[in-house]
Design a protein around this motif. Structure first.
Motif, mmCIF file in Angstrom:
data_model
loop_
_atom_site.group_PDB
_atom_site.id
_atom_site.type_symbol
_atom_site.label_atom_id
_atom_site.label_comp_id
_atom_site.label_asym_id
_atom_site.label_seq_id
_atom_site.Cartn_x
_atom_site.Cartn_y
_atom_site.Cartn_z
ATOM 1 N N LEU A 258 0.825 -1.217 0.000
ATOM 2 C CA LEU A 258 0.000 0.000 0.000
ATOM 3 C C LEU A 258 0.856 1.263 0.000
ATOM 4 C CD1 LEU A 258 -2.895 -0.915 2.444
ATOM 5 C CD2 LEU A 258 -3.053 -0.441 -0.003
ATOM 6 N N ALA A 259 1.937 1.238 0.771
ATOM 7 C CA ALA A 259 2.818 2.406 0.835
ATOM 8 C C ALA A 259 3.474 2.660 -0.521
ATOM 9 C CB ALA A 259 3.884 2.214 1.915
ATOM 10 N N LEU A 260 3.917 1.613 -1.186
ATOM 11 C CA LEU A 260 4.532 1.782 -2.505
ATOM 12 C C LEU A 260 3.527 2.291 -3.527
ATOM 13 C CD1 LEU A 260 6.768 -1.392 -2.625
ATOM 14 C CD2 LEU A 260 7.559 0.967 -2.628
ATOM 15 N N LEU A 261 2.318 1.755 -3.483
ATOM 16 C CA LEU A 261 1.270 2.206 -4.381
ATOM 17 C C LEU A 261 0.996 3.695 -4.176
ATOM 18 C CD1 LEU A 261 -1.737 0.348 -5.567
ATOM 19 C CD2 LEU A 261 -2.225 2.499 -4.453
ATOM 20 N N ALA A 262 0.818 4.096 -2.926
ATOM 21 C CA ALA A 262 0.540 5.503 -2.622
ATOM 22 C C ALA A 262 1.715 6.395 -3.005
ATOM 23 C CB ALA A 262 0.211 5.653 -1.136
ATOM 24 N N LEU A 263 2.923 5.962 -2.695
ATOM 25 C CA LEU A 263 4.098 6.765 -3.013
ATOM 26 C C LEU A 263 4.240 6.970 -4.519
ATOM 27 C CD1 LEU A 263 6.601 8.198 -1.860
ATOM 28 C CD2 LEU A 263 7.831 6.046 -2.152
ATOM 29 N N TRP A 264 4.016 5.918 -5.291
ATOM 30 C CA TRP A 264 4.127 6.050 -6.745
ATOM 31 C C TRP A 264 3.090 7.043 -7.269
ATOM 32 C CZ3 TRP A 264 7.647 4.877 -10.198
ATOM 33 C CH2 TRP A 264 7.318 5.013 -11.538
ATOM 34 N N LEU A 265 1.889 6.970 -6.756
ATOM 35 C CA LEU A 265 0.847 7.879 -7.228
ATOM 36 C C LEU A 265 1.130 9.325 -6.825
ATOM 37 C CD1 LEU A 265 -2.331 5.703 -6.683
ATOM 38 C CD2 LEU A 265 -1.213 6.273 -8.843
ATOM 39 N N VAL A 266 1.727 9.512 -5.651
ATOM 40 C CA VAL A 266 2.065 10.872 -5.220
ATOM 41 C C VAL A 266 3.200 11.434 -6.080
ATOM 42 C CG1 VAL A 266 3.117 12.189 -3.329
ATOM 43 C CG2 VAL A 266 1.221 10.641 -2.860
ATOM 44 N N LEU A 267 4.172 10.595 -6.403
ATOM 45 C CA LEU A 267 5.322 11.071 -7.170
ATOM 46 C C LEU A 267 5.006 11.302 -8.643
ATOM 47 C CD1 LEU A 267 8.186 8.912 -5.628
ATOM 48 C CD2 LEU A 267 7.741 11.344 -5.263
ATOM 49 N N THR A 268 4.050 10.578 -9.174
ATOM 50 C CA THR A 268 3.659 10.751 -10.578
ATOM 51 C C THR A 268 2.287 11.401 -10.599
ATOM 52 O OG1 THR A 268 2.717 8.549 -10.648
ATOM 53 C CG2 THR A 268 5.006 8.780 -11.371
ATOM 54 N N ASN A 269 2.275 12.698 -10.528
ATOM 55 C CA ASN A 269 1.068 13.481 -10.291
ATOM 56 C C ASN A 269 -0.132 13.136 -11.162
ATOM 57 O OD1 ASN A 269 -0.669 15.336 -9.293
ATOM 58 N ND2 ASN A 269 0.454 17.118 -9.978
ATOM 59 N N PRO A 270 -0.050 13.066 -12.489
ATOM 60 C CA PRO A 270 -1.293 12.777 -13.216
ATOM 61 C C PRO A 270 -1.747 11.341 -12.925
ATOM 62 C CG PRO A 270 0.556 12.847 -14.731
ATOM 63 C CD PRO A 270 1.078 13.239 -13.377
ATOM 64 N N TYR A 271 -2.956 11.205 -12.441
ATOM 65 C CA TYR A 271 -3.474 9.889 -12.054
ATOM 66 C C TYR A 271 -4.081 9.180 -13.258
ATOM 67 C CZ TYR A 271 -2.849 11.925 -7.464
ATOM 68 O OH TYR A 271 -2.316 12.528 -6.364
ATOM 69 N N SER A 272 -3.233 8.835 -14.188
ATOM 70 C CA SER A 272 -3.704 8.158 -15.393
ATOM 71 C C SER A 272 -3.771 6.650 -15.143
ATOM 72 C CB SER A 272 -2.748 8.439 -16.552
ATOM 73 O OG SER A 272 -1.487 7.857 -16.285
ATOM 74 N N LEU A 273 -4.405 5.971 -16.067
ATOM 75 C CA LEU A 273 -4.530 4.518 -15.962
ATOM 76 C C LEU A 273 -3.148 3.854 -15.936
ATOM 77 C CD1 LEU A 273 -6.265 1.964 -15.927
ATOM 78 C CD2 LEU A 273 -6.269 2.046 -18.432
ATOM 79 N N GLY A 274 -2.228 4.366 -16.758
ATOM 80 C CA GLY A 274 -0.873 3.817 -16.787
ATOM 81 C C GLY A 274 -0.168 3.950 -15.450
ATOM 82 N N ASN A 275 -0.323 5.098 -14.787
ATOM 83 C CA ASN A 275 0.293 5.292 -13.478
ATOM 84 C C ASN A 275 -0.332 4.378 -12.427
ATOM 85 O OD1 ASN A 275 2.296 7.105 -14.103
ATOM 86 N ND2 ASN A 275 0.942 8.861 -13.915
ATOM 87 N N TRP A 276 -1.637 4.195 -12.498
ATOM 88 C CA TRP A 276 -2.297 3.280 -11.557
ATOM 89 C C TRP A 276 -1.808 1.839 -11.774
ATOM 90 C CZ3 TRP A 276 -5.133 3.603 -7.259
ATOM 91 C CH2 TRP A 276 -5.651 4.844 -6.917
ATOM 92 N N LEU A 277 -1.679 1.428 -13.024
ATOM 93 C CA LEU A 277 -1.196 0.075 -13.314
ATOM 94 C C LEU A 277 0.245 -0.108 -12.835
ATOM 95 C CD1 LEU A 277 -2.706 -0.560 -16.859
ATOM 96 C CD2 LEU A 277 -3.378 -1.624 -14.695
ATOM 97 N N MET A 278 1.078 0.894 -13.075
ATOM 98 C CA MET A 278 2.470 0.815 -12.618
ATOM 99 C C MET A 278 2.526 0.759 -11.094
ATOM 100 S SD MET A 278 5.431 0.498 -13.718
ATOM 101 C CE MET A 278 7.115 0.697 -13.317
ATOM 102 N N ALA A 279 1.675 1.527 -10.428
ATOM 103 C CA ALA A 279 1.637 1.520 -8.965
ATOM 104 C C ALA A 279 1.247 0.140 -8.443
ATOM 105 C CB ALA A 279 0.660 2.583 -8.457
#
Length: 163
Positions: free
Chosen positions: A13-34
Motif C-alpha cells: 500500500l505504501a509503494l502504491l501511494a508513493l508512486w501515485l504521489v510522485l507521478t502526479n497525473p493519475y492516469s490509468l498507466g500510473n495506476w497500473l504501474m503503482a
C-alpha cells in the motif's frame, strides 16, 4: 494465496501511494504501474527482510515520527550555527558508544535510518553482538546527555513498537 501475493501488505500500500504521489497525473498507466510495483517489490525483496515485522502501538510510532521531524528541524539549525561559528566556538564532533537494549533487526534498521536522517549524527558501527552502537555526533558537548537522548527519544519507543 493472498499472503503469497502480498507478503507485506502495508509495504504494498505504501509503494502504491508513493508512486501515485510522485507521478502526479493519475492516469490509468500510473495506476497500473503503482499496482505492479506494490505487488512486485515486496515479492522480490522478501528474502532481504530478516524477520517478519511485528508492528504494534501505532500511536507511539506517530509520536516517534513527530519527534524525529522536530529533531531534524532543530538539528539543521544547530549544524548551521556550528558550521558558521568562528574558530573558538566551532563545533567539536566526537564519537559516543550507546549501549543498546533493542534487539529486533527491524527496529535496529529504523534506528539506523533515524540516526542518519538527523543532521549532525551518523550511525557508524554496530557491535557484532548488537549490544553497542557507535554514533558520531557533530557537536559533542556531553556524551552522557547524547547517549541518554538517543536511548529515551529513539530506542525506547522503537522497543515498544517492535518488541
Amino acid at each position: 494465496m493472498m499472503r503469497r501475493l502480498f507478503p507485506a501488505p502495508l509495504l504494498s500500500l505504501a509503494l502504491l501511494a508513493l508512486w501515485l504521489v510522485l507521478t502526479n497525473p493519475y492516469s490509468l498507466g500510473n495506476w497500473l504501474m503503482a499496482v505492479v510495483l506494490g505487488i512486485a517489490v515486496p515479492l522480490f525483496t522478501q528474502s532481504l527482510r530478516p524477520t517478519p515485522v511485528r508492528f504494534s502501538h501505532p500511536w507511539v510510532a506517530f509520536k516517534l515520527f513527530m519527534q524525529v521531524g522536530k529533531d531534524v528541524i532543530g538539528s539543521n539549525f544547530r549544524v548551521l550555527y556550528g558550521t558558521l561559528s568562528p574558530g573558538d566556538r566551532m563545533a567539536k564532533g566526537g564519537f559516543v558508544i550507546v549501549p543498546l537494549d533493542l534487539r529486533d533487526p527491524n527496529g535496529l534498521a529504523v534506528l539506523a535510518a533515524i540516526m542518519c536522517v538527523i543532521p549532525g549524527t551518523v550511525w557508524s558501527e554496530l557491535a557484532l553482538d548488537g549490544s553497542e552502537l557507535l554514533v558520531h555526533v557533530f557537536d559533542l558537548k556531553d556524551p552522557d546527555l547524547d547517549i541518554a537522548m538517543i536511548k529515551t527519544r529513539y530506542e525506547r519507543p522503537l522497543m515498544e513498537i517492535f518488541e
